[in-house]
Design a protein around this motif. Structure first.
Motif, PDB file in Angstrom:
ATOM      1  N   ARG A   1      25.406  20.976  18.365  1.00 58.70           N
ATOM      2  CA  ARG A   1      26.203  21.012  17.119  1.00 58.70           C
ATOM      3  C   ARG A   1      26.683  22.436  16.894  1.00 58.70           C
ATOM      4  O   ARG A   1      25.923  23.393  17.120  1.00 58.70           O
TER       5      ARG A   1
ATOM      6  N   TRP B   1      15.000  19.817  17.583  1.00 59.17           N
ATOM      7  CA  TRP B   1      15.759  18.641  17.114  1.00 59.17           C
ATOM      8  C   TRP B   1      15.149  17.357  17.651  1.00 59.17           C
ATOM      9  O   TRP B   1      14.955  16.388  16.927  1.00 59.17           O
TER      10      TRP B   1
ATOM     11  N   ARG C   1      13.615  14.517  15.269  1.00 58.75           N
ATOM     12  CA  ARG C   1      14.323  13.227  15.235  1.00 58.75           C
ATOM     13  C   ARG C   1      13.382  12.102  15.639  1.00 58.75           C
ATOM     14  O   ARG C   1      13.337  11.052  15.008  1.00 58.75           O
TER      15      ARG C   1
ATOM     16  N   THR D   1      27.488   7.004   3.590  1.00 59.91           N
ATOM     17  CA  THR D   1      27.970   6.178   4.702  1.00 59.91           C
ATOM     18  C   THR D   1      27.801   4.691   4.390  1.00 59.91           C
ATOM     19  O   THR D   1      28.759   3.919   4.471  1.00 59.91           O
TER      20      THR D   1
ATOM     21  N   SER E   1      30.582   1.849   3.250  1.00 57.49           N
ATOM     22  CA  SER E   1      30.791   0.676   4.107  1.00 57.49           C
ATOM     23  C   SER E   1      30.738  -0.603   3.273  1.00 57.49           C
ATOM     24  O   SER E   1      31.583  -1.489   3.421  1.00 57.49           O
TER      25      SER E   1
ATOM     26  N   HIS F   1      30.507  17.921  17.494  1.00 54.99           N
ATOM     27  CA  HIS F   1      29.591  18.260  18.593  1.00 54.99           C
ATOM     28  C   HIS F   1      29.998  19.638  19.112  1.00 54.99           C
ATOM     29  O   HIS F   1      31.006  20.197  18.689  1.00 54.99           O
TER      30      HIS F   1
ATOM     31  N   ARG G   1      23.296  11.785  20.218  1.00 55.84           N
ATOM     32  CA  ARG G   1      23.421  12.063  18.786  1.00 55.84           C
ATOM     33  C   ARG G   1      23.806  10.815  17.998  1.00 55.84           C
ATOM     34  O   ARG G   1      24.238  10.920  16.845  1.00 55.84           O
TER      35      ARG G   1
ATOM     36  N   CYS H   1      23.843   7.708  15.612  1.00 53.56           N
ATOM     37  CA  CYS H   1      23.238   7.652  14.281  1.00 53.56           C
ATOM     38  C   CYS H   1      21.768   7.246  14.352  1.00 53.56           C
ATOM     39  O   CYS H   1      21.423   6.241  14.967  1.00 53.56           O
TER      40      CYS H   1
HETATM   41  C1  HEM Z   1      27.093   2.270   7.804  1.00 54.93           C
HETATM   42  C2  HEM Z   1      26.331   3.343   7.710  1.00 54.93           C
HETATM   43  C3  HEM Z   1      26.321   4.479   8.688  1.00 54.93           C
HETATM   44  C4  HEM Z   1      27.273   4.890   9.580  1.00 54.93           C
HETATM   45  C5  HEM Z   1      28.642   4.281   9.833  1.00 54.93           C
HETATM   46  C6  HEM Z   1      26.740   6.046  10.266  1.00 54.93           C
HETATM   47  C7  HEM Z   1      27.420   6.735  11.256  1.00 54.93           C
HETATM   48  C8  HEM Z   1      26.950   7.880  11.860  1.00 54.93           C
HETATM   49  C9  HEM Z   1      27.695   8.663  12.810  1.00 54.93           C
HETATM   50  C10 HEM Z   1      29.084   8.342  13.340  1.00 54.93           C
HETATM   51  C11 HEM Z   1      26.917   9.728  13.152  1.00 54.93           C
HETATM   52  C12 HEM Z   1      27.312  10.887  14.062  1.00 54.93           C
HETATM   53  C13 HEM Z   1      27.151  10.585  15.521  1.00 54.93           C
HETATM   54  C14 HEM Z   1      27.584  11.766  16.339  1.00 54.93           C
HETATM   55  O1  HEM Z   1      27.469  12.912  15.917  1.00 54.93           O
HETATM   56  O2  HEM Z   1      28.072  11.547  17.447  1.00 54.93           O
HETATM   57  C15 HEM Z   1      25.677   9.619  12.415  1.00 54.93           C
HETATM   58  C16 HEM Z   1      24.616  10.517  12.515  1.00 54.93           C
HETATM   59  C17 HEM Z   1      23.435  10.378  11.814  1.00 54.93           C
HETATM   60  N1  HEM Z   1      23.081   9.377  10.939  1.00 54.93           N
HETATM   61 FE1  HEM Z   1      24.233   7.806  10.426  1.00 54.93          FE
HETATM   62  N2  HEM Z   1      25.493   6.325   9.772  1.00 54.93           N
HETATM   63  C18 HEM Z   1      25.184   5.384   8.826  1.00 54.93           C
HETATM   64  C19 HEM Z   1      23.997   5.281   8.115  1.00 54.93           C
HETATM   65  C20 HEM Z   1      22.904   6.090   8.271  1.00 54.93           C
HETATM   66  C21 HEM Z   1      21.635   5.914   7.583  1.00 54.93           C
HETATM   67  C22 HEM Z   1      21.291   4.795   6.613  1.00 54.93           C
HETATM   68  C23 HEM Z   1      20.833   6.952   7.959  1.00 54.93           C
HETATM   69  C24 HEM Z   1      19.429   7.223   7.456  1.00 54.93           C
HETATM   70  C25 HEM Z   1      18.370   7.096   8.071  1.00 54.93           C
HETATM   71  C26 HEM Z   1      21.577   7.760   8.914  1.00 54.93           C
HETATM   72  C27 HEM Z   1      21.098   8.886   9.560  1.00 54.93           C
HETATM   73  C28 HEM Z   1      21.813   9.631  10.467  1.00 54.93           C
HETATM   74  C29 HEM Z   1      21.313  10.856  11.072  1.00 54.93           C
HETATM   75  C30 HEM Z   1      19.955  11.510  10.799  1.00 54.93           C
HETATM   76  C31 HEM Z   1      22.329  11.321  11.925  1.00 54.93           C
HETATM   77  C32 HEM Z   1      22.301  12.577  12.792  1.00 54.93           C
HETATM   78  C33 HEM Z   1      21.799  12.244  14.184  1.00 54.93           C
HETATM   79  C34 HEM Z   1      21.645  13.487  15.062  1.00 54.93           C
HETATM   80  O3  HEM Z   1      22.380  14.448  14.886  1.00 54.93           O
HETATM   81  O4  HEM Z   1      20.763  13.454  15.918  1.00 54.93           O
HETATM   82  N3  HEM Z   1      22.826   7.200   9.069  1.00 54.93           N
HETATM   83  N4  HEM Z   1      25.713   8.483  11.634  1.00 54.93           N
END
Ligand code: HEM
Length: 443
Positions: A44, A68, A72, A252, A256, A319, A384, A386
């Protein structure tokens, strides 16, 4: 950016100030980078406005590496222990829905209801239960303040002159305007979360961990007892983890659900077909369960189609390359910001037929069974991806099914249809809209 890719190709670069950014477009390229070359494309960038606030700790904006990975993994496993992806989480999600439903019955009127505050409370309460072990009432002033602070903080970072902090980091310290407001927002959130951690520390019972905060405090103590010299498990780190779960998990999922309800208002015939499917499988009395999912292919296809078209995190989270690399014929230096354009993947005409058309049937086969498509990636792909994907899918399915089982949503009479354009912040939110909420008869 999708339009630019038609001119400059699926991989193109631009400068944001002095920062080189490479935008990846279309399924083939995004997948090739994030899934086939994870060691190169999973870091990142250090975005000053965000780094000042997150100190590059937590999960979402943490650099790719062992810290990380450990954080995670710990959070994911702990959330799973508290029900992620399991039936035991259902009551927690459904409880919030009961509150929404009674509230909707009270508030409904000819002018329609703004669904956003109710949905966002229900969604954030799920994270609150799992992470903090407590739920808040819709009217709880402190809780509303925290939610408002978080969305205001994000809005300032993304959609105000405060973005200039990314070019001139010292602006952060200006004693006026949005800069001052941003620091105040940050202080208020800090006070709220630190108080919660402190209360947990005082009442911690090692034999009976109640939530993620307890589990984290116990892991911290275990690592200290083991004399782990470089442990990243500290109270300070926990603070950023909680912040991340709220920020990543609230807006998010809320947006949605709101997009799905907006599409139902605008496509009443699809809403009716989905309701028929729900009636036939669940009826109108029993609460929906994840075990019904397999029997509700149209409902699921509709949810996926709205997610495809609206892409609430359209550019993923930036990224960065962690080494020099050659990709698709281009030399990309280490430290280049990489923008995976998920929006372009979901509108890619080489993989989707009539990509701009709302058509849930594209996710169904000729027998009406659900079709999974690898180029449907609203949660991103690769290392990475979600972390909350399973949780979000549960929330979307249970909330949408339960709401459409109980109510029909329609456009208030005399009002022009709301725009499908969306408002771009960190997530893509629907423009504010109101909907008439009509209870369905309990057959
Ligand atoms: C419809 C709901 C959601 C969508 C569409 C969504 C989508 C995404 C996307 C596109 C990313 C980035 C991926 C990347 O960087 O390539 C992400 C990262 C992340 N999401 Fe979600 N998300 C949703 C709900 C949630 C929920 C409920 C949580 C709670 C636990 C969450 C926790 C995270 C975390 C912690 C990351 C960072 C992952 C990392 O950097 O290792 N998300 N999400």
């Amino acid at each position: 950016m999708t339009a630019l890719s038609k001119v400059y190709g699926d991989v193109f670069s631009l400068f944001a100030g002095p920062t080189l950014m490479v935008v990846l477009n279309g399924y083939k390229v995004v997948r090739d980078a994030l899934s086939n070359h994870p060691e190169v494309f999973s870091d990142r960038p250090d975005i000053p406005a965000i780094a000042i606030m997150t100190k590059r700790k937590g999960i979402v904006f943490a650099p790719y590496g062992p810290v990380w990975r450990k954080q995670r993994k710990f959070c994911h496993t702990t959330l799973r222990n508290f029900g992620l992806g399991k039936l035991s989480l259902e009551p927690c999600i459904l409880q919030g829905l009961d509150t929404i439903k009674s509230q909707l019955l009270q508030e409904r009127g000819a002018g329609g209801v703004d669904l956003a505050p109710l949905i966002s409370t229900a969604v954030s309460n799920v994270i609150c239960s799992m992470a903090l072990g407590q739920r808040f009432h819709h009217d709880d002033q402190e809780f509303r303040t925290l939610l408002n602070l978080m969305s205001r903080g994000l809005e300032i970072c993304v959609n105000s002159p405060a973005v200039l902090i990314n070019v001139f980091p010292l602006l952060y310290y200006l004693p006026f305007g949005v800069f001052r407001e941003l620091r105040q927002v940050e202080r208020d959130i800090t006070v709220f979360l630190k108080r919660i951690i402190q209360t947990h520390r005082k009442s911690l019972d090692p034999g009976n961990p109640r939530d993620l905060v307890d589990m984290y405090l116990l892991e911290m103590l275990a690592q200290q007892a083991a004399g782990e010299p470089d442990t990243s498990f500290t109270e300070d780190y926990l603070f950023y983890i909680i912040g991340d779960l709220f920020i990543a998990g609230t807006d998010t999922t809320t947006n949605s659900v709101l997009w799905i309800l907006l599409y139902m208002v605008l496509y009443p015939n699809i809403q009716e077909q989905v309701q028929k499917e729900i009636d036939a499988t669940i009826g109108r009395h029993r609460s929906p369960s994840m075990t019904d999912k397999g029997s509700l292919p149209l409902t699921e296809a509709m949810i996926m189609e709205v997610q495809r078209l609206t892409v609430v995190v359209p550019l993923a989270i930036p990224h960065m390359t962690s080494m020099d690399t050659e990709f698709c014929g281009y030399n990309i230096p280490k430290g280049t910001v990489i923008i995976p354009n998920l929006w372009s993947v979901h509108r890619d005409p080489t993989v989707w037929d009539e990509p701009d058309r709302f058509n849930p049937a594209r996710f169904l086969d000729s027998e009406g069974k659900l079709l999974r498509k690898e180029y449907f990636i609203p949660f991103g792909i690769g290392r990475r991806v979600c972390m909350g994907e399973q949780l979000a899918k549960m929330e979307l399915f249970l909330m949408v099914t339960s709401l459409l089982q109980t109510f029909t949503f329609s456009l208030p009479e005399g009002l022009a249809p709301p725009s499908l354009q969306g408002r771009f912040g960190l997530t893509l939110a629907p423009s504010p809209f109101t909907a008439c909420v009509n209870p369905r008869s309990s057959r």
